[in-house]
Design an enzyme around this catalytic site. Structure first.
Site, PDB file in Angstrom:
ATOM      1  N   ARG A 112       0.833  -1.223   0.000  1.00 32.64           N
ATOM      2  CA  ARG A 112       0.000   0.000   0.000  1.00 32.64           C
ATOM      3  C   ARG A 112       0.854   1.254   0.000  1.00 32.64           C
ATOM      4  NH1 ARG A 112      -4.033  -0.898   4.705  1.00 32.64           N
ATOM      5  NH2 ARG A 112      -5.199   0.857   3.842  1.00 32.64           N
ATOM      6  N   GLN A 153     -10.204   9.693   7.782  1.00 34.33           N
ATOM      7  CA  GLN A 153     -10.002   8.272   8.096  1.00 34.33           C
ATOM      8  C   GLN A 153      -8.894   7.697   7.217  1.00 34.33           C
ATOM      9  OE1 GLN A 153     -14.045   6.124   8.711  1.00 34.33           O
ATOM     10  NE2 GLN A 153     -14.487   7.882   7.409  1.00 34.33           N
ATOM     11  N   ASN A 154      -8.534   8.451   6.190  1.00 30.20           N
ATOM     12  CA  ASN A 154      -7.584   7.950   5.199  1.00 30.20           C
ATOM     13  C   ASN A 154      -6.158   7.962   5.750  1.00 30.20           C
ATOM     14  OD1 ASN A 154      -9.843   7.863   3.573  1.00 30.20           O
ATOM     15  ND2 ASN A 154      -9.364   9.762   2.483  1.00 30.20           N
ATOM     16  N   HIS A 162      -6.627   7.751  11.679  1.00 30.25           N
ATOM     17  CA  HIS A 162      -6.214   6.349  11.595  1.00 30.25           C
ATOM     18  C   HIS A 162      -4.740   6.223  11.243  1.00 30.25           C
ATOM     19  CE1 HIS A 162     -10.679   5.170  10.819  1.00 30.25           C
ATOM     20  NE2 HIS A 162     -10.405   5.328  12.116  1.00 30.25           N
ATOM     21  N   CYS A 209       9.573   1.381  24.230  1.00 32.45           N
ATOM     22  CA  CYS A 209      10.406   2.243  23.369  1.00 32.45           C
ATOM     23  C   CYS A 209       9.506   3.279  22.711  1.00 32.45           C
ATOM     24  CB  CYS A 209      11.080   1.379  22.298  1.00 32.45           C
ATOM     25  SG  CYS A 209      12.034   2.347  21.104  1.00 32.45           S
ATOM     26  N   THR A 260     -17.407   8.884   2.552  1.00 28.50           N
ATOM     27  CA  THR A 260     -17.256   7.779   3.492  1.00 28.50           C
ATOM     28  C   THR A 260     -18.555   6.998   3.605  1.00 28.50           C
ATOM     29  OG1 THR A 260     -16.745   7.133   5.787  1.00 28.50           O
ATOM     30  CG2 THR A 260     -17.748   9.301   5.473  1.00 28.50           C
ATOM     31  N   SER A 261     -18.399   5.680   3.742  1.00 29.89           N
ATOM     32  CA  SER A 261     -19.584   4.818   3.888  1.00 29.89           C
ATOM     33  C   SER A 261     -20.111   4.878   5.316  1.00 29.89           C
ATOM     34  CB  SER A 261     -19.206   3.374   3.547  1.00 29.89           C
ATOM     35  OG  SER A 261     -18.170   2.938   4.433  1.00 29.89           O
ATOM     36  N   GLU A 273     -22.863   8.149  -3.825  1.00 32.03           N
ATOM     37  CA  GLU A 273     -24.157   7.450  -3.737  1.00 32.03           C
ATOM     38  C   GLU A 273     -25.055   8.187  -2.756  1.00 32.03           C
ATOM     39  OE1 GLU A 273     -21.920   3.058  -3.908  1.00 32.03           O
ATOM     40  OE2 GLU A 273     -22.896   3.796  -2.091  1.00 32.03           O
TER      41      GLU A 273
HETATM   42  C1  BV8 Z   1     -12.088   1.737  18.220  1.00 29.39           C
HETATM   43  C2  BV8 Z   1      -6.464   2.091   9.057  1.00 29.39           C
HETATM   44  C3  BV8 Z   1     -12.215   1.932  20.573  1.00 29.39           C
HETATM   45  C4  BV8 Z   1      -5.887   0.739   8.843  1.00 29.39           C
HETATM   46  C5  BV8 Z   1      -8.842   1.676   9.445  1.00 29.39           C
HETATM   47  C6  BV8 Z   1     -17.276  -5.244  16.756  1.00 29.39           C
HETATM   48  C7  BV8 Z   1     -16.111  -5.933  16.994  1.00 29.39           C
HETATM   49  C8  BV8 Z   1     -14.871  -5.259  17.046  1.00 29.39           C
HETATM   50  C9  BV8 Z   1     -14.809  -3.880  16.878  1.00 29.39           C
HETATM   51  C10 BV8 Z   1     -15.989  -3.225  16.631  1.00 29.39           C
HETATM   52  C11 BV8 Z   1     -17.204  -3.877  16.576  1.00 29.39           C
HETATM   53  N1  BV8 Z   1     -18.135  -2.944  16.339  1.00 29.39           N
HETATM   54  C12 BV8 Z   1     -17.568  -1.729  16.230  1.00 29.39           C
HETATM   55  C13 BV8 Z   1     -16.262  -1.884  16.435  1.00 29.39           C
HETATM   56  C14 BV8 Z   1     -15.268  -0.813  16.425  1.00 29.39           C
HETATM   57  C15 BV8 Z   1     -14.496  -0.847  15.109  1.00 29.39           C
HETATM   58  C16 BV8 Z   1     -15.453  -0.760  13.932  1.00 29.39           C
HETATM   59  O1  BV8 Z   1     -16.031   0.276  13.678  1.00 29.39           O
HETATM   60  N2  BV8 Z   1     -15.633  -1.881  13.213  1.00 29.39           N
HETATM   61  C17 BV8 Z   1     -16.541  -1.866  12.095  1.00 29.39           C
HETATM   62  C18 BV8 Z   1     -16.000  -2.763  10.993  1.00 29.39           C
HETATM   63  C19 BV8 Z   1     -17.903  -2.322  12.601  1.00 29.39           C
HETATM   64  N3  BV8 Z   1     -13.672   0.331  15.137  1.00 29.39           N
HETATM   65  C20 BV8 Z   1     -12.456   0.256  15.691  1.00 29.39           C
HETATM   66  O2  BV8 Z   1     -11.945  -0.768  16.065  1.00 29.39           O
HETATM   67  C21 BV8 Z   1     -11.757   1.597  15.863  1.00 29.39           C
HETATM   68  N4  BV8 Z   1     -11.252   1.688  17.198  1.00 29.39           N
HETATM   69  O3  BV8 Z   1     -13.292   1.710  18.131  1.00 29.39           O
HETATM   70  O4  BV8 Z   1     -11.398   1.810  19.417  1.00 29.39           O
HETATM   71  C22 BV8 Z   1     -12.173   3.332  20.994  1.00 29.39           C
HETATM   72  C23 BV8 Z   1     -13.069   4.236  20.427  1.00 29.39           C
HETATM   73  C24 BV8 Z   1     -13.048   5.542  20.884  1.00 29.39           C
HETATM   74  C25 BV8 Z   1     -12.147   5.928  21.875  1.00 29.39           C
HETATM   75  C26 BV8 Z   1     -11.255   5.006  22.404  1.00 29.39           C
HETATM   76  C27 BV8 Z   1     -11.255   3.691  21.974  1.00 29.39           C
HETATM   77  C28 BV8 Z   1     -10.569   1.701  14.931  1.00 29.39           C
HETATM   78  C29 BV8 Z   1     -11.045   1.658  13.503  1.00 29.39           C
HETATM   79  C30 BV8 Z   1      -9.871   1.997  12.583  1.00 29.39           C
HETATM   80  C31 BV8 Z   1      -9.600   0.867  11.617  1.00 29.39           C
HETATM   81  N5  BV8 Z   1      -8.576   1.288  10.670  1.00 29.39           N
HETATM   82  N6  BV8 Z   1      -7.874   2.127   8.623  1.00 29.39           N
HETATM   83  C32 BV8 Z   1      -5.805   0.371   7.384  1.00 29.39           C
HETATM   84  O5  BV8 Z   1      -6.340   1.082   6.544  1.00 29.39           O
HETATM   85  O6  BV8 Z   1      -5.176  -0.656   7.108  1.00 29.39           O
HETATM   86  S1  BV8 Z   1     -10.429   1.624   8.916  1.00 29.39           S
HETATM   87  C33 BV8 Z   1     -10.460   1.848   7.231  1.00 29.39           C
HETATM   88  O7  BV8 Z   1     -11.723   1.411   6.791  1.00 29.39           O
HETATM   89  C34 BV8 Z   1     -10.436   3.300   6.831  1.00 29.39           C
HETATM   90  O8  BV8 Z   1      -9.545   4.053   7.588  1.00 29.39           O
HETATM   91  C35 BV8 Z   1     -11.857   3.750   6.981  1.00 29.39           C
HETATM   92  O9  BV8 Z   1     -12.124   4.142   8.298  1.00 29.39           O
HETATM   93  C36 BV8 Z   1     -12.615   2.494   6.702  1.00 29.39           C
HETATM   94  C37 BV8 Z   1     -13.163   2.509   5.300  1.00 29.39           C
HETATM   95  O10 BV8 Z   1     -14.234   3.355   5.325  1.00 29.39           O
HETATM   96  P1  BV8 Z   1     -14.416   4.522   4.248  1.00 29.39           P
HETATM   97  O11 BV8 Z   1     -13.281   5.448   4.338  1.00 29.39           O
HETATM   98  O12 BV8 Z   1     -15.764   5.061   4.429  1.00 29.39           O
HETATM   99  O13 BV8 Z   1     -14.282   3.814   2.834  1.00 29.39           O
HETATM  100  P2  BV8 Z   1     -15.360   2.905   2.111  1.00 29.39           P
HETATM  101  O14 BV8 Z   1     -14.653   2.270   0.971  1.00 29.39           O
HETATM  102  O15 BV8 Z   1     -16.077   2.067   3.125  1.00 29.39           O
HETATM  103  O16 BV8 Z   1     -16.449   3.946   1.540  1.00 29.39           O
HETATM  104  C38 BV8 Z   1     -16.093   4.831   0.521  1.00 29.39           C
HETATM  105  C39 BV8 Z   1     -17.246   5.783   0.346  1.00 29.39           C
HETATM  106  O17 BV8 Z   1     -16.881   6.771  -0.617  1.00 29.39           O
HETATM  107  C40 BV8 Z   1     -18.509   5.132  -0.151  1.00 29.39           C
HETATM  108  O18 BV8 Z   1     -19.621   5.650   0.556  1.00 29.39           O
HETATM  109  C41 BV8 Z   1     -18.582   5.560  -1.630  1.00 29.39           C
HETATM  110  O19 BV8 Z   1     -19.916   5.712  -2.067  1.00 29.39           O
HETATM  111  C42 BV8 Z   1     -17.908   6.898  -1.570  1.00 29.39           C
HETATM  112  N7  BV8 Z   1     -17.226   7.336  -2.794  1.00 29.39           N
HETATM  113  C43 BV8 Z   1     -16.517   6.583  -3.658  1.00 29.39           C
HETATM  114  N8  BV8 Z   1     -15.988   7.383  -4.610  1.00 29.39           N
HETATM  115  C44 BV8 Z   1     -16.396   8.656  -4.339  1.00 29.39           C
HETATM  116  C45 BV8 Z   1     -17.187   8.627  -3.170  1.00 29.39           C
HETATM  117  N9  BV8 Z   1     -17.750   9.732  -2.653  1.00 29.39           N
HETATM  118  C46 BV8 Z   1     -17.535  10.892  -3.285  1.00 29.39           C
HETATM  119  N10 BV8 Z   1     -16.780  11.002  -4.397  1.00 29.39           N
HETATM  120  C47 BV8 Z   1     -16.202   9.917  -4.946  1.00 29.39           C
HETATM  121  N11 BV8 Z   1     -15.464  10.046  -6.062  1.00 29.39           N
HETATM  122 ZN    ZN Z   2      12.408   0.760  19.636  1.00 31.23          ZN
END
Ligand code: BV8
Ligand code: ZN
Length: 284
Positions: A71, A110-111, A139, A152, A230-231, A257
């Site tokens: 990536r 989020q990116n 993120h 560390c 974002t979705s 969408e």
């Molecule tokens: C947390 C980095 C606690 C890494 C990412 C059950 C079990 C376990 C966990 C959970 C659970 N339920 C909820 C959770 C919490 C979990 C979560 O939400 N899980 C989901 C799957 C249910 N979240 C976490 O674990 C977070 N941490 O909660 O810790 C806490 C909270 C608060 C305070 C203290 C502690 C951590 C989540 C971070 C994960 N890391 N990324 C990596 O990338 O490798 S997430 C990653 O996926 C992205 O960063 C982003 O967040 C997500 C993708 O989402 P989008 O960006 O929306 O992208 P997507 O493709 O889905 O959508 C694109 C959109 O764009 C669409 O709507 C499309 O229509 C639109 N689009 C497309 N083209 C265009 C457009 N719009 C306009 N113009 C265009 N041209």
């Molecule tokens: Zn170190």
């Protein structure tokens, strides 16, 4: 039913005091970076979200580093698009004062591609103006590394290509149909300070997002939230607009969408590609 009236939106924008922007992968789609709902959700035969977890890291650090190396190299040549620049202009006084004269702007992305900050730094340099808005990469960033050792504090920006010799060419090996290479732990990136393993400084599922307190404070003081590309499926990012609405703020959704997670509670919804819609609707 959300309004699509641009003049009404611009009136809200011009009266806003604190604006929160929440952006996702759709903002970078036009830069050639696949969204998670698109093919960006998969890598080789794996579901990307499964690899973005501590469990995957503990189970197979070679595979997770190959994923992040892939990536890094995918993103390295990518450039900000007009959507990034429109949001960057919202963070620079000379442009923001035209459309939102009294507003503070906090852009939470989020990116992890770094393009929001790249666009802001570029416009700040070319305009000679210091930003008065903030970009928070909640993120993390693909080009940041952090030491895996709990005792560390080493963390750094690392733009090296490849980040370590053993990772170079791993993608080509798999693309050629060969078995996924196993990179020995000793050959993965190591901390220059304590010689332990380095990991990508990104927030995996189950990990605490960066600057979350600051983000929640920005949401609690916001009277307008722009939800861009974002979705709205991943928490806590997906809960931020609702937090603004519950405090009496307004929500404007910009998405390719309609009917994304926030559409039904949005005050405004602008359906279309954000790379062209944003600057036109913001008037920037
Ligand atoms: C947390 C980095 C606690 C890494 C990412 C059950 C079990 C376990 C966990 C959970 C659970 N339920 C909820 C959770 C919490 C979990 C979560 O939400 N899980 C989901 C799957 C249910 N979240 C976490 O674990 C977070 N941490 O909660 O810790 C806490 C909270 C608060 C305070 C203290 C502690 C951590 C989540 C971070 C994960 N890391 N990324 C990596 O990338 O490798 S997430 C990653 O996926 C992205 O960063 C982003 O967040 C997500 C993708 O989402 P989008 O960006 O929306 O992208 P997507 O493709 O889905 O959508 C694109 C959109 O764009 C669409 O709507 C499309 O229509 C639109 N689009 C497309 N083209 C265009 C457009 N719009 C306009 N113009 C265009 N041209
Ligand atoms: Zn170190």
């Amino acid at each position: 039913m959300p309004s699509t009236n641009i003049e009404d939106f611009r009136l809200v924008l011009s009266n806003a005091r604190n604006i929160l922007v929440v952006s996702g992968a759709g903002l970078s789609a036009a830069s050639g970076i696949a969204t998670f709902r698109g093919q960006g959700g998969r890598w080789r035969k794996y579901d990307a979200s499964i690899l973005a977890t501590l469990a995957a890291w503990h189970e197979n650090q070679s595979r997770v580093w190959q994923f992040f190396h892939y990536r890094r190299e995918e993103v390295r040549s990518k450039r900000p698009n007009d959507g990034h620049y429109a949001l960057a202009r919202m963070c620079i006084p000379k442009w923001r004062q035209v459309v939102a004269p009294n507003a503070t702007v906090t852009h939470v992305t989020q990116n992890i591609d770094g393009l929001c900050l790249e666009a802001l730094n570029e416009l700040s340099t070319t305009s000679g103006e210091q930003p008065d808005g903030t970009v928070i990469e909640m993120h993390g960033n693909l080009f940041d590394v952090v030491c895996n050792a709990f005792d560390c504090d080493y963390r750094a920006k690392n733009m090296d290509y490849p980040i370590c010799p053993a990772l170079e060419g791993t993608e080509a090996i798999v693309a050629a149909g060969h078995v996924e290479p196993v990179v020995r732990r000793a050959d993965l990136p190591h901390c220059p300070k304590c010689q332990q393993l380095l990991r990508p400084d990104v927030v995996w599922f189950g990990e605490r997002p960066k600057q979350i307190q600051r983000i929640l404070e920005a949401a609690d003081s916001a009277d307008l939230c722009l939800v861009v590309g974002t979705s709205s499926l991943v928490q806590p990012a997906s809960k931020l607009p609702e937090r603004v609405r519950l405090n009496g703020g307004k929500i404007a959704v910009f998405n390719l969408e309609s009917n994304t997670n926030h559409s039904n509670e949005a005050d405004f919804e602008f359906v279309g590609p954000c790379e062209s819609e944003l600057s036109q609707i913001l008037g920037l």
